[in-house]
Design an enzyme around this catalytic site. Structure first.
Site, short mmCIF file in Angstrom:
data_model
loop_
_atom_site.label_atom_id
_atom_site.label_comp_id
_atom_site.label_asym_id
_atom_site.label_seq_id
_atom_site.Cartn_x
_atom_site.Cartn_y
_atom_site.Cartn_z
N TYR A 1 -12.80 -10.84 1.18
CA TYR A 1 -11.75 -11.23 -0.58
C TYR A 1 -10.35 -11.15 -0.51
O TYR A 1 -10.02 -9.62 0.49
CB TYR A 1 -12.65 -9.84 -1.07
N ASP B 1 -3.94 -8.87 4.16
CA ASP B 1 -3.72 -8.92 3.41
C ASP B 1 -4.30 -6.86 3.30
O ASP B 1 -5.41 -7.00 3.98
CB ASP B 1 -5.23 -9.57 2.99
N LYS C 1 -1.63 -2.59 -5.30
CA LYS C 1 -2.29 -1.78 -5.82
C LYS C 1 -1.20 -0.18 -5.28
O LYS C 1 -0.70 -0.33 -6.32
CB LYS C 1 -3.91 -1.48 -4.67
#
Ligand SMILES: Cc1ncc(COP(=O)(O)O)c(C=O)c1O
Length: 442
Positions: A149, A251, A278
């Site tokens: 993801y 990522d 984040k």
């Protein structure tokens, strides 16, 4: 902590708010990841590692806004930085000092990052990384791993949750759409690879390498069962990218919380670009793309550029920058080491509970990042995560029982620690998991 009182109806005030919310918000919420049946709990307030819902029930928060709050909620140091900045303005067109300081700090910690550009979300960072790679290589296609993801940009909403009927051969997975609304050209522009199988990856590179602009990988695929890269796998991937002129894009939106230098420090490989999000925003919306100066120069407007346009009205806003700076400054090597110890403690304790109960469920993870997997098998890639999985309904029941026992994790089993936690909170969680598992049907 007040565990949820036994009620006939699950979280009744949340249920009422959900009914009202669905009149205005599809699914009663602004994001899909926290929705679950019969309805999400709605939050009212949070402090430290505890969150109180609109029913007045307090729970230990092991989700921390989907792993973004490494210092938990309303941390006094971060709050003080935000409040001080509020007095000086929330957003300027002009760049500011905290932006420079946060950039300097991240560049000093992440060995592959020489320059960085801030944005507003992890999705946006991945998107800009892909664009930079296309501009740098003059190619269109991207490579990614099955089951991984990377947010909700069109080109990465592919093969995240492929079903066995559509996933194709294991050494050359099919590229499948993971969302409605993707342009029909997307599937042809993404090549899907099997994780942890370097020989198969090498064969696919031989076929497609010269067409790829970038290869995207999460060094710790926290959302696909947390398979740990096999020793040498990410170095092998790096070598293949170099050989075929492909930009390697990590990522680290989630994995940046596992070590001062992120997943690349822990698992190796040398990315050209890294996407962040984040935790680097200290609890406020954030994203960033960083990497080699030569590629990042495509964003530089001085000297006749840039070749890649990136804006964002709120990119690098001072509120996020001061919060992120305060958050990262508190993340010392000692604090990472303490979180590592707590992470090992929770995984050991929770897995003892699952084993004693004969449940084929395990908690995996690295450092402060955890995941309750629906399998006791060692997960090496997406298919090993899906195969032999305990039923979704059993995992759903476990999630619901955990909520009733005062523990918040995601419905998919994603969990993480925050620095306000200590051994007491870890042990309380293990005891709650024990009670929740005892309620599962035999
Ligand atoms: C690995 C990974 N990459 C990218 C993203 C997208 O980040 P955002 O939700 O900030 O757009 C996420 C979000 O959970 C993620 O887990």
């Amino acid at each position: 902590m007040n565990p949820a009182p036994p009620t006939d109806r699950f979280a009744p005030a949340s249920g009422r708010l959900y009914e009202e919310a669905t009149k205005y918000l599809p699914g009663g919420t602004s994001r899909i990841h926290y929705w679950f049946d019969p309805h999400p709990i709605y939050a009212r307030s949070a402090r430290g590692c505890r969150l109180t819902d609109v029913d007045g029930v307090e729970r230990l928060d092991f989700l921390n806004n989907m792993t973004s709050l490494i210092h938990g909620h309303a941390h006094p140091v971060i709050n003080a930085a935000i409040v001080a900045q509020l007095e000086r303005g929330t957003a300027w067109s002009e760049p500011g000092e905290a932006e420079v300081e946060l950039a300097k700090l991240i560049v000093s910690r992440v060995r592959s990052v020489e320059r960085i550009r801030f944005g507003n979300s992890g999705t946006e960072s991945v998107m800009l990384g892909v664009k930079l790679a296309r501009a740098f290589t003059g190619r269109d296609r991207i490579g990614k791993f099955e089951g991984f993801y990377h947010g909700y940009y069109d080109y990465v909403q592919t093969s995240v949750r492929s079903s066995p009927s559509a996933w194709g051969p294991p050494d050359a997975p099919a590229t499948t759409a993971n969302s409605g609304g993707l342009s029909s050209s997307v599937l042809g522009e993404v090549v899907t690879f099997p994780f942890n199988d370097l020989a198969a990856v090498e064969r696919l590179f031989a076929r497609h390498g010269s067409t790829l602009a970038c290869f995207l990988v999460d060094p710790l695929a926290s959302q696909s069962g947390g398979p740990v890269p096999a020793p040498g796998f990410l170095d092998g991937l790096t070598a293949l990218c170099r050989q075929h002129g492909v930009v390697l894009l990590y990522d680290e939106v989630v994995s940046f919380r596992i070590a001062p230098g992120g997943g690349q420090e822990k698992f190796g490989g040398t990315p050209d670009l890294t996407a962040f999000g984040k935790i680097i925003g200290g609890g406020l919306p954030v994203g960033a793309i960083g990497g080699r100066a030569e590629i990042m120069a495509l964003l530089d407007p001085s000297g006749g550029g840039p070749r890649v346009l990136s804006g964002g009205t709120f990119s690098g806003n001072p509120l996020t920058m001061v919060a992120g700076l305060a958050a990262l400054q508190m993340l010392t090597p000692e604090e990472f080491a303490r979180l590592d110890r707590l992470g090992a403690r929770i995984r050991e304790g929770v897995n003892r509970v699952f084993e004693n109960a004969g449940e084929r469920i395990r908690m995996v993870g690295e450092g402060s990042l955890c995941r309750i997997n629906p399998t006791a098998d060692v997960v090496t890639d997406y298919r090993s995560f899906v195969k032999n999985a305990v039923s979704a309904s059993r995992m759903g029941l476990l999630h619901r029982h955990l909520l009733d026992e005062g523990i918040i994790v995601s419905k998919a089993g994603m969990a993480c620690l925050s620095t306000p936690m200590g051994e007491a909170e870890i042990d309380a969680c293990v005891a709650a998991v024990d009670r929740a598992v005892a309620k599962l049907p035999r």
